[in-house]
Motif scaffolding. Structure first.
Motif, PDB file in Angstrom:
ATOM      1  N   VAL A  41      20.947  -5.140 -43.907  1.00 57.88           N
ATOM      2  CA  VAL A  41      21.179  -3.489 -44.062  1.00 57.88           C
ATOM      3  C   VAL A  41      20.237  -2.824 -43.280  1.00 57.88           C
ATOM      4  N   ALA A  42      20.872  -1.830 -42.391  1.00 61.03           N
ATOM      5  CA  ALA A  42      19.736  -0.897 -41.575  1.00 61.03           C
ATOM      6  C   ALA A  42      20.272   0.524 -42.139  1.00 61.03           C
ATOM      7  N   ALA A  83      15.679  -7.560 -36.984  1.00 64.78           N
ATOM      8  CA  ALA A  83      14.483  -6.580 -36.519  1.00 64.78           C
ATOM      9  C   ALA A  83      14.153  -6.850 -34.982  1.00 64.78           C
ATOM     10  N   ASN A  84      14.172  -8.308 -34.591  1.00 60.14           N
ATOM     11  CA  ASN A  84      13.903  -8.724 -33.493  1.00 60.14           C
ATOM     12  C   ASN A  84      15.016  -8.193 -32.406  1.00 60.14           C
ATOM     13  N   ALA A  85      16.278  -8.389 -32.946  1.00 59.13           N
ATOM     14  CA  ALA A  85      17.584  -8.193 -32.137  1.00 59.13           C
ATOM     15  C   ALA A  85      17.728  -6.715 -31.981  1.00 59.13           C
ATOM     16  N   ILE A  86      17.121  -5.839 -32.948  1.00 57.68           N
ATOM     17  CA  ILE A  86      17.305  -4.317 -32.731  1.00 57.68           C
ATOM     18  C   ILE A  86      16.557  -3.742 -31.471  1.00 57.68           C
ATOM     19  N   TYR A 137      23.569   2.226 -41.298  1.00 56.29           N
ATOM     20  CA  TYR A 137      24.064   3.575 -41.626  1.00 56.29           C
ATOM     21  C   TYR A 137      23.194   4.638 -40.980  1.00 56.29           C
ATOM     22  N   GLY A 138      23.971   5.613 -40.611  1.00 58.34           N
ATOM     23  CA  GLY A 138      23.314   6.574 -39.684  1.00 58.34           C
ATOM     24  C   GLY A 138      22.518   7.634 -40.625  1.00 58.34           C
ATOM     25  N   LEU A 139      22.080   8.603 -40.143  1.00 63.13           N
ATOM     26  CA  LEU A 139      21.437   9.793 -40.658  1.00 63.13           C
ATOM     27  C   LEU A 139      22.203  10.324 -41.879  1.00 63.13           C
ATOM     28  N   ASP A 140      23.478  10.570 -41.660  1.00 65.90           N
ATOM     29  CA  ASP A 140      24.425  11.079 -42.615  1.00 65.90           C
ATOM     30  C   ASP A 140      24.973  10.165 -43.464  1.00 65.90           C
ATOM     31  N   ASP A 156      26.972   1.608 -31.913  1.00 62.96           N
ATOM     32  CA  ASP A 156      26.516   2.930 -32.099  1.00 62.96           C
ATOM     33  C   ASP A 156      24.909   3.107 -32.561  1.00 62.96           C
ATOM     34  N   LEU A 157      24.498   2.137 -33.190  1.00 64.84           N
ATOM     35  CA  LEU A 157      23.122   1.811 -33.697  1.00 64.84           C
ATOM     36  C   LEU A 157      22.124   1.775 -32.466  1.00 64.84           C
ATOM     37  N   LEU A 158      22.632   0.677 -31.639  1.00 64.29           N
ATOM     38  CA  LEU A 158      21.738   0.613 -30.106  1.00 64.29           C
ATOM     39  C   LEU A 158      21.917   1.527 -29.272  1.00 64.29           C
TER      40      LEU A 158
END
Length: 143
Positions: free
Chosen positions: A116-117, A29-32, A48-51, A59-61
Motif C-alpha cells: 500500500v502507498a 519502492a524501486n518501481a516507483i 491512495y492520494g492526498l484525499d 495516476d500515482l506515477l
C-alpha cells in the motif's frame, strides 16, 4: 529436544517471511522511483492520494512525475513503512498552510504480498504548525 527444533523452525520461517516482506516493499519502492508502471501493475499494489481516495498506478506515477526525487534512501537501513520524498516546486491546491512542498510516498506491506502507498505532504516544522502535545495521563498515585 524436539521443542528446540520447532522453535528454530518457527524463527527461521518468521525471518524468511520478514525478509520477503522487505523485498516486496523494496521492489515496489524501486518501481516507483524508476516509474515502472508494469512492475507495479503486476504486483498486488494499491495507492491512495492526498484525499485518501484510491489512485491508479498511472495516476500515482503522473503525480510524482511533476516532482523531483530527493536523495537516496538505503532500504536496508530504513524501517517500514518506507518513504520516498519528492520536492514539488509548485504549491498544490490541496495543501494546507502547514504543509511543505515535500510530497511523501509512504509504502508499507498490508498483507504479504500486498503493498500500500499513501501520499502526504511533509508538515512544516514551525511553532504555528506544531501538533498539540498528547495529554499525559495522571498516575493513580497522584492526588
Amino acid at each position: 529436544m524436539k521443542m528446540v527444533g520447532v522453535v528454530a523452525a518457527l524463527i527461521a520461517a518468521a525471518s524468511a517471511s520478514n525478509a520477503e516482506a522487505r523485498d516486496i516493499v523494496a521492489a515496489a519502492a524501486n518501481a516507483i522511483v524508476a516509474r515502472d508502471a508494469d512492475t507495479l501493475k503486476a504486483m498486488r499494489f494499491d495507492a491512495y492520494g492526498l484525499d485518501r481516495k484510491p489512485l491508479s498506478v498511472d495516476d500515482l506515477l503522473d503525480r510524482i512525475s511533476q516532482c523531483r526525487r530527493l536523495g537516496h534512501t538505503d532500504w536496508e537501513l530504513q524501517p517500514n513503512p518506507r518513504e520516498i520524498h519528492f520536492d514539488c516546486d509548485e504549491s498544490q491546491e490541496v495543501q494546507s498552510p502547514c504543509e511543505d512542498n515535500i510530497l511523501i510516498v509512504a509504502l508499507d506491506r498490508a498483507t504479504s504480498p500486498h503493498i500500500v502507498a499513501q501520499l502526504r505532504f511533509k508538515r512544516l516544522e514551525t511553532s504555528a504548525c506544531a501538533l498539540p502535545q498528547a495529554p499525559v495521563p495522571k498516575s493513580p498515585h497522584d492526588s
